[in-house]
Design a protein around this motif. Structure first.
Motif, PDB file in Angstrom:
ATOM      1  N   SER A 104       0.848  -1.185   0.000  1.00 32.76           N
ATOM      2  CA  SER A 104       0.000   0.000   0.000  1.00 32.76           C
ATOM      3  C   SER A 104       0.890   1.244   0.000  1.00 32.76           C
ATOM      4  O   SER A 104       2.110   1.149   0.182  1.00 32.76           O
ATOM      5  CB  SER A 104      -0.925   0.000   1.232  1.00 32.76           C
ATOM      6  N   ILE A 105       0.286   2.395  -0.219  1.00 31.37           N
ATOM      7  CA  ILE A 105       1.012   3.661  -0.217  1.00 31.37           C
ATOM      8  C   ILE A 105       1.095   4.187   1.209  1.00 31.37           C
ATOM      9  O   ILE A 105       0.073   4.339   1.888  1.00 31.37           O
ATOM     10  CB  ILE A 105       0.322   4.699  -1.119  1.00 31.37           C
ATOM     11  N   ASP A 106       2.291   4.438   1.677  1.00 29.26           N
ATOM     12  CA  ASP A 106       2.502   4.919   3.038  1.00 29.26           C
ATOM     13  C   ASP A 106       1.753   6.227   3.271  1.00 29.26           C
ATOM     14  O   ASP A 106       1.885   7.180   2.497  1.00 29.26           O
ATOM     15  CB  ASP A 106       4.002   5.132   3.270  1.00 29.26           C
ATOM     16  N   SER A 110      -1.421   6.834   3.013  1.00 31.07           N
ATOM     17  CA  SER A 110      -2.660   7.012   2.263  1.00 31.07           C
ATOM     18  C   SER A 110      -3.871   6.639   3.111  1.00 31.07           C
ATOM     19  O   SER A 110      -3.809   5.747   3.954  1.00 31.07           O
ATOM     20  CB  SER A 110      -2.643   6.151   1.002  1.00 31.07           C
ATOM     21  N   LYS A 111      -4.974   7.307   2.873  1.00 25.73           N
ATOM     22  CA  LYS A 111      -6.233   7.015   3.563  1.00 25.73           C
ATOM     23  C   LYS A 111      -7.105   6.034   2.784  1.00 25.73           C
ATOM     24  O   LYS A 111      -8.202   5.681   3.221  1.00 25.73           O
ATOM     25  CB  LYS A 111      -7.017   8.307   3.808  1.00 25.73           C
ATOM     26  N   THR A 112      -6.631   5.571   1.629  1.00 29.47           N
ATOM     27  CA  THR A 112      -7.407   4.633   0.816  1.00 29.47           C
ATOM     28  C   THR A 112      -7.558   3.298   1.539  1.00 29.47           C
ATOM     29  O   THR A 112      -6.577   2.700   1.974  1.00 29.47           O
ATOM     30  CB  THR A 112      -6.725   4.396  -0.541  1.00 29.47           C
ATOM     31  N   HIS A 129      -8.095  -0.474   1.446  1.00 28.57           N
ATOM     32  CA  HIS A 129      -8.001  -1.595   0.511  1.00 28.57           C
ATOM     33  C   HIS A 129      -9.106  -2.614   0.801  1.00 28.57           C
ATOM     34  O   HIS A 129      -9.493  -2.810   1.959  1.00 28.57           O
ATOM     35  CB  HIS A 129      -6.640  -2.269   0.633  1.00 28.57           C
ATOM     36  N   GLU A 157      -3.287   1.613  -5.604  1.00 28.15           N
ATOM     37  CA  GLU A 157      -2.238   1.945  -4.639  1.00 28.15           C
ATOM     38  C   GLU A 157      -1.528   0.674  -4.154  1.00 28.15           C
ATOM     39  O   GLU A 157      -1.632   0.286  -2.991  1.00 28.15           O
ATOM     40  CB  GLU A 157      -2.815   2.732  -3.467  1.00 28.15           C
ATOM     41  N   ALA A 206       2.881   3.446  -9.688  1.00 27.34           N
ATOM     42  CA  ALA A 206       2.990   3.748  -8.259  1.00 27.34           C
ATOM     43  C   ALA A 206       4.437   4.052  -7.902  1.00 27.34           C
ATOM     44  O   ALA A 206       5.366   3.428  -8.412  1.00 27.34           O
ATOM     45  CB  ALA A 206       2.471   2.576  -7.435  1.00 27.34           C
ATOM     46  N   LYS A 260       7.335   4.891  -1.929  1.00 25.80           N
ATOM     47  CA  LYS A 260       6.267   5.161  -0.964  1.00 25.80           C
ATOM     48  C   LYS A 260       5.490   3.898  -0.591  1.00 25.80           C
ATOM     49  O   LYS A 260       4.548   3.967   0.209  1.00 25.80           O
ATOM     50  CB  LYS A 260       5.305   6.211  -1.518  1.00 25.80           C
TER      51      LYS A 260
END
Length: 232
Positions: free
Chosen positions: A135-137, A139-141, A143, A170, A177, A181
């Motif tokens: 995942s992207i460090d 991020s509020k997304t 999964h 992400e 990507a 990150k």
């Protein structure tokens, strides 16, 4: 409850493992386990042991959390009940209790095809799993990880299950990507066995699949491999 033999699908990620931290031969022991939350200060392990949180070095367990993976110090075994212990809670991770979703009721695009790594085992009447993914460090997304039951392929002898992951762009799967990150993330899940094993079945095979990245010379590449294991 159907009796299912234990399965561990090997994962590359370092995780909290579902092993008992209760060593009755030692007055103090430390370890990790998965538990039901009876209340924020009292837990029950899948082995039927009761843990009283008399010390807490982490945050309180919220009332909304019903199942947890914990790391603990065992401080005391009660003299009047060999299954009653006082513990110091070092940390915990919430476990999501859910059920597999039928493939016939899902959209493959919504499920996603991003990489997910799995460690799975059964205890307490659940199929338990630690799911690891990129995942992207920061991020509020959120999964989406799902366990999908192939209800057209499955029968009374074998159920076909697959873990899926939608990272919404992400993850390491996305060539655009920013790799610098990306971090490894994870979630715990428990699936009630009685919710998807056919009624009256005494013996059945659970065939479990997931797709994770191939490593070459200890370097992860974007090509994935289909992995599988089973419970009987």
């Amino acid at each position: 409850m159907k009796k299912i033999a234990r399965l561990v699908i090997t994962a590359a990620a370092v995780i909290l493992c579902a092993v008992s931290c209760l060593d009755t031969d030692s007055p103090i022991s430390t370890g990790t386990m998965i538990c039901d939350v009876l209340n924020p200060a009292r837990l029950e392990t899948d082995a039927g042991e009761f843990l009283n949180i008399t010390e807490n070095n982490f945050i309180p367990i919220p009332d909304s959390v019903k199942r947890v993976m914990i790391n603990c110090d065992v401080l005391k075994q009660h003299e009047d009940n060999e299954k009653e212990f006082d513990i110091r809670l070092l940390e915990f991770a919430p476990v999501t209790i859910t059920s597999p979703i039928p493939a016939s009721e899902t959209d493959a695009d919504e499920l996603g095809n991003d990489g997910v790594n799995i460690t799975a085992w059964n205890s307490g009447g659940y199929l338990n799993a630690f799911t690891s993914f990129t995942s992207i460090d920061g991020s509020k997304t959120e999964h989406a990880v799902n366990l999908v039951l192939d209800d057209t392929r499955s029968g009374k002898d074998t159920l076909y299950l697959k873990f899926t992951h939608n990272a919404f762009g992400e993850s390491f799967d996305n060539p655009d990507a920013d790799v610098s990150k990306l971090v490894n993330s994870g979630k715990y899940f428990s699936y009630d066995l009685d919710s998807f094993i056919p009624s009256g079945v005494q013996s059945i095979i659970l065939h479990i699949e997931y797709e994770w990245f191939i490593s070459q010379d200890n370097i992860m590449i974007r090509e994935k491999r289909l992995n599988s294991g089973y419970l009987k």
